[in-house]
Write an enzyme that holds these catalytic residues in place. Structure first.
Site, PDB file in Angstrom:
ATOM      1  N   ASP A  19      53.424 -16.387  89.581  1.00 17.97           N
ATOM      2  CA  ASP A  19      54.386 -17.381  90.031  1.00 17.97           C
ATOM      3  C   ASP A  19      54.542 -18.465  88.955  1.00 17.97           C
ATOM      4  OD1 ASP A  19      52.896 -15.993  92.064  1.00 17.97           O
ATOM      5  OD2 ASP A  19      53.806 -17.246  93.593  1.00 17.97           O
TER       6      ASP A  19
ATOM      7  N   GLU B 142      59.969 -17.379  99.812  1.00 14.62           N
ATOM      8  CA  GLU B 142      59.140 -16.398  99.116  1.00 14.62           C
ATOM      9  C   GLU B 142      59.877 -15.069  98.981  1.00 14.62           C
ATOM     10  OE1 GLU B 142      55.583 -15.393 101.284  1.00 14.62           O
ATOM     11  OE2 GLU B 142      54.594 -14.619  99.482  1.00 14.62           O
TER      12      GLU B 142
ATOM     13  N   ASP C 180      51.080 -21.311  95.009  1.00 12.85           N
ATOM     14  CA  ASP C 180      52.142 -20.416  95.459  1.00 12.85           C
ATOM     15  C   ASP C 180      52.900 -21.013  96.631  1.00 12.85           C
ATOM     16  OD1 ASP C 180      49.846 -20.155  97.054  1.00 12.85           O
ATOM     17  OD2 ASP C 180      50.295 -18.108  97.614  1.00 12.85           O
TER      18      ASP C 180
ATOM     19  N   GLU D 260      46.477 -19.907 102.031  1.00 16.60           N
ATOM     20  CA  GLU D 260      46.500 -19.337 100.700  1.00 16.60           C
ATOM     21  C   GLU D 260      46.407 -20.479  99.679  1.00 16.60           C
ATOM     22  OE1 GLU D 260      48.795 -15.930 100.517  1.00 16.60           O
ATOM     23  OE2 GLU D 260      48.381 -15.549  98.420  1.00 16.60           O
TER      24      GLU D 260
END
Ligand code: RAM
Length: 903
Positions: free
Chosen positions: A502, A759, A489, A495
């Site tokens: 995604d 994002e 991501d 993360e």
């Protein structure tokens, strides 16, 4: 006879200038560890002749290139096969052995059967085919001390080595190696290969990739030394949110096997075992999220050479689990693409926002690390911190990194110019802050090393609007950096997971930018490995950190991604391989949702994630995706000849569509929720009766108009928004959204200086500044899924059916652009489509590779005005007029280059 054929046929003899390019085995150029018994071979043909098509081929495979020259194929001679196929021809020769090298050529004939061409020699190497061929044991360094930095446990990196002697002439030598963790392999003072962060990320409890290295030229008579450095990486380092480490184990381990073949035919193996020695060295710790600390004063000079004394080292610890024992994770050859440093970036500016803190701007949000060059006294501690954005006062903005410290520290040796780059970490950044630097740094102090899975280039897109070109650039940079072993991501915060939602929304765009066939073939296996016993696909694959079954539009990646990769590359084996898994997912949904509405098993239920002031009902979105899955399953079933399954999934699709219709659609074409995403999904996935489509499209455009010509879609709706607008007759509105630069739009982020896709639409706004740092990455590719529409619609390159065998060239010029051009390297080779509307009328330049055919759509109200190469298109050689429909003249062409003009 065989001999003469290969010797006399050369490209030069062929008067149409036909050449064979891009020999590939298992979709890669010269792959090094193929571990399937019937590797598939592919090639491309380039010919100057319009309409060139292959009539027959013959493949020759030999154990030595010399044999091919002599016209001998001791492994496989396919014989002459009358076929147009150039892709995925399965090897059917003598049984292949672990480690063997295969050299091959292909000879092709055109359709007259007379003109023949022979390729250059290609090569592939076999990996380890049977687990019993592995003789090595997993080893690790005996428990070293841990460093605790800011409350985080960070172990030092282990160094391992083994001395051995060679006393006979060598024919070949290959190392097969992998790690639980990350490794770098060394031999006689040299680091092997140029790939980084090997062996890449898989679910290490089920499957571990290994790499191979041809070291024939590096071995020498007498003493030799093998060495390895180990890092934590995905295996045992910090990964994902909530400050968690040791996801698979708590210490990295190495598995390596050097296979030496002597000139007399004897073989010898040097394997990881109790004879290896272990120590710690200069890398105090190295962690994806926390960064690396390297103390150059602790360097083990010459540690990977035979002369080095390892008397103070300890014996390596041999792990108890045997590679050949049942239940051991599968060891699979890395099928690529390798993770590499693919570009170096020079800073464009240095500032000093605080005394002693120098800030380097690399001009581009990127993924990787910085190489530092410094001259300083021994013990000088230089710290590098990384960030994507700056605070208003010009200092680093690191709040959005959450728990990722992303800090690298270098402690100098003090013996002149020192250069340093870390081994086992990576960061997402545009800015590097250097503190502790003695004196004034220069632009040469820092170099950005850009890292990612090095998938070959596949496409380019360019048009008359600089902002759209920047958008394309942002999409590509986001893809290159976030495709790092798996589709992640984001690269910067704590993360960095393989989020399925995604991936599924972006995958089609990804295929246009890069050749991602091997990349996704590998990840689709990761997805299958992550499937739960009940059939549920996860939210993230590999399934670590977040263990829940997948939400709608996330779990569905398990069907959509295989479909997309099949559709792009034409490989039906991929479908067959994952068919059982995909049907388990469908059964899981169907059992839980007999009504046809996806009401149960929605888990994290993200909805249209990060949409802007638009609340798409989650059941509507879920049910639309469920229907889409069923439709794709039916198409895939047909592709592999499963007719009954196709009928079953057709029926399931109809069932879901009917349920969707009665639950969510009004007689005047409104879809429950009435957001843009509601309409986009219903239209794109074919969930509305024909008569309601124009009404629904009108509601969609009314909503855009009510938002003053702006989009409101999140991750899930965005990919199909422009495609649906064009499909339903609103191409001009799609162009408007593309060219907007007011909030929210792609252009808005670009006006704020974005060099990657954000994002969130509102990651930073003039009014509010930064969005919630709890989730605000500036390098997330999902909203970049508009790239598919740029290639397919604006420039107009698409495929009819799978694999770009039958190409579609159907550009849709629109208001605001005067030209657009794209290239795409499909299964048969390079395709190009360019249009220019800047002068009178429209010109189109089209290029179709040999052995493919294309349907070309030329926008015109009057087909009689269309010319090709200056003469009426209907009379042009190799061009056949098919029909005039919806304002476009349609032609069939074969391979070649064409220039159409129309008024
Ligand atoms: C975020 C991830 C990802 C998204 C999920 C739902 O944390 O970054 O992009 O798919 O949430």
């Amino acid at each position: 006879m065989t001999q003469s054929v290969l010797e006399v046929s050369s490209p030069a003899r062929d008067n149409t200038m036909t050449t064979i390019n891009s020999l590939r085995c298992e979709f890669a150029d010269s792959p090094a560890c193929v571990d399937t018994f019937a590797p598939r071979l592919s090639w491309e043909i380039a010919s100057e002749q319009r309409g060139w098509a292959q009539g027959a081929y013959r493949i020759w495979v030999a154990s030595h290139p010399r044999l091919l020259k002599e016209g001998k194929a001791d492994r496989w001679d396919s014989g002459r096969v009358e076929s147009r196929r150039t892709a995925r021809i399965a090897y059917a020769g003598k049984t292949l052995r672990s480690g063997e090298r295969c050299f091959w050529k292909v000879q092709v004939w055109d359709q007259s059967g007379e003109s023949e061409t022979v390729s250059e020699t290609g090569v592939w190497s076999m990996g380890i085919l049977y687990s019993s061929d592995w003789k090595a044991s997993w080893i690790s360094a005996s428990t070293p001390r841990d460093v605790v930095v800011d409350g985080r446990t960070l172990p030092p990196c282990a160094y391992l080595r083994r001395k051995f002697t060679v006393d006979q002439p060598i024919k070949s030598a290959t190392i097969f190696a992998t790690a639980r963790g990350l490794y770098e392999m060394h031999l006689n003072g040299a680091r092997l290969g140029d790939s980084r962060l090997s062996p890449g990320w898989t679910d290490y409890d089920k499957r571990i990739q290994y790499q191979s290295y041809d070291v024939t030229a590096l071995l020498r008579q007498g003493g030799n030394a093998l060495g390895a450095v180990l890092g934590d990486g995905w295996y045992s380092g910090y990964l994902g949110f909530d400050v968690q480490r040791d996801h698979y184990g708590d210490r990295p381990q190495l598995l390596a096997q050097l296979v030496i073949e002597y000139a007399d035919g004897a073989r010898e193996l040097i394997v990881t075992d109790g004879n290896w020695r272990a120590a710690t060295g200069p890398i105090d710790y190295s962690d994806f999220l926390m960064g690396e600390q390297y103390d150059a004063r602790k360097e083990l000079i010459g540690w990977d050479r035979p002369e080095f004394s390892d008397a103070s080292w300890r014996s390596a610890r041999v792990q108890s689990d045997s590679v050949t024992a049942p239940g051991h994770p599968a060891l699979v050859g890395d099928s690529g693409p390798p993770i590499r440093v693919t570009q170096e970036l020079r800073p464009i500016a240095i500032t000093q926002p605080a005394p002693g803190a120098y800030l380097f701007d690399l001009g581009q949000n990127m993924v990787g690390w910085a190489r530092l060059a410094v001259t300083a006294p021994a013990g000088t501690r230089i710290q590098m911190r990384f960030a994507e954005m700056l605070n208003p006062d010009g200092t680093l903005y690191t709040t959005n990194l959450r728990a990722a410290k992303s800090t690298d520290v270098y402690i100098c040796r003090g013996d002149g110019v020192e250069t340093y780059e870390p081994r086992f970490t990576f960061h997402g950044f545009r800015y590097v802050e250097v503190t502790g630097y003695p004196g004034e740094p220069s632009l040469d102090t820092i170099t950005g090393c850009f890292v990612g899975s090095d998938a070959p280039d596949a496409g380019t897109f360019e048009c008359s609007d600089p902002m759209v070109n920047q958008l394309q650039s942002n999409i590509v940079w986001g893809q290159r950096g976030n495709f790092l072993s798996i589709p992640t991501d984001c690269p910067q915060r704590d993360e960095r997971l393989g989020w399925m939602g995604d991936a599924q929304i972006f995958v089609r765009t990804a295929t246009y930018n890069r050749d991602v066939q091997t990349f996704f073939n590998k990840w689709i296996q990761d997805v299958e490995d992550a499937q739960a016993a009940d059939g549920g696909y996860p939210d993230v694959a590999p399934r670590r950190v977040d263990d829940r079954n997948g939400a709608p539009a996330w779990g569905d990646a398990g069907v959509i991604v295989p479909w997309t990769i099949y559709h792009t590359y034409g490989d039906t084996d991929l479908i067959s391989k994952h068919w059982a898994s995909m049907t388990r997912w469908m059964d899981y949904l169907t059992i839980a949702n007999p009504s046809g509405l996806w009401e149960n098993e929605r888990h994290n239920d993200f909805g249209d994630w990060l949409s802007i002031d638009a609340d798409t009902p989650k059941d509507v979105l879920a049910t639309a995706y469920y229907a889409y899955d069923a439709a794709l399953m039916a198409r895939m079933a047909r592709a592999i000849g499963r007719r009954e399954d196709a009928a079953t999934y057709d029926a399931l699709f109809t069932h879901i569509k009917n349920a969707f219709h009665s639950a969510y659609v009004t007689p005047d074409g409104k879809v429950k929720g009435e957001t843009q995403t509601c309409y986009v999904l219903a239209l794109r996935f074919g969930l509305l009766p024909e008569n309601l489509r124009p009404l629904a499209a009108k509601h969609l455009t009314d909503d855009i108009a009510a938002k003053n010509g702006h989009l409101s879609t999140g991750f899930v709706g965005v990919g199909y928004l422009c495609p649906v607008l064009t499909e339903t007759g609103y191409n001009d509105i799609a162009y408007q959204l593309l060219l907007n630069d007011t909030f929210p739009s792609w252009g808005y982020s670009i006006r704020q200086g974005a060099t990657t896709i954000w994002e969130r639409w509102d990651g930073w706004t003039k009014e509010k500044g930064f969005q919630d740092p709890g989730m605000n990455s500036f390098n997330h590719y999902s909203l970049g899924s508009v790239g598919q529409w740029l290639y397919q619609t604006v420039a107009g390159i698409d495929t009819e059916g799978a694999g770009f065998e039958r190409i579609v060239i159907a550009p849709r010029p629109g208001p605001g652009l005067t030209y657009a051009r794209a290239t795409y390297h499909g299964t048969h080779g390079p395709i190009a489509s360019a249009w220019d509307a800047s002068a009178n009328g429209l010109t189109m330049d089209v290029s179709i590779p040999a052995n493919a055919t294309a349907t070309v759509f030329v926008p015109t109200s009057d087909p009689r005005t269309v010319t090709e190469g200056g003469r009426p298109a209907a009379d042009a050689p190799g061009v056949r007029f098919l029909r005039h429909e919806n304002g476009r003249a349609v032609y069939a062409v074969g391979s070649g280059t064409y220039t159409f003009a129309a008024r």
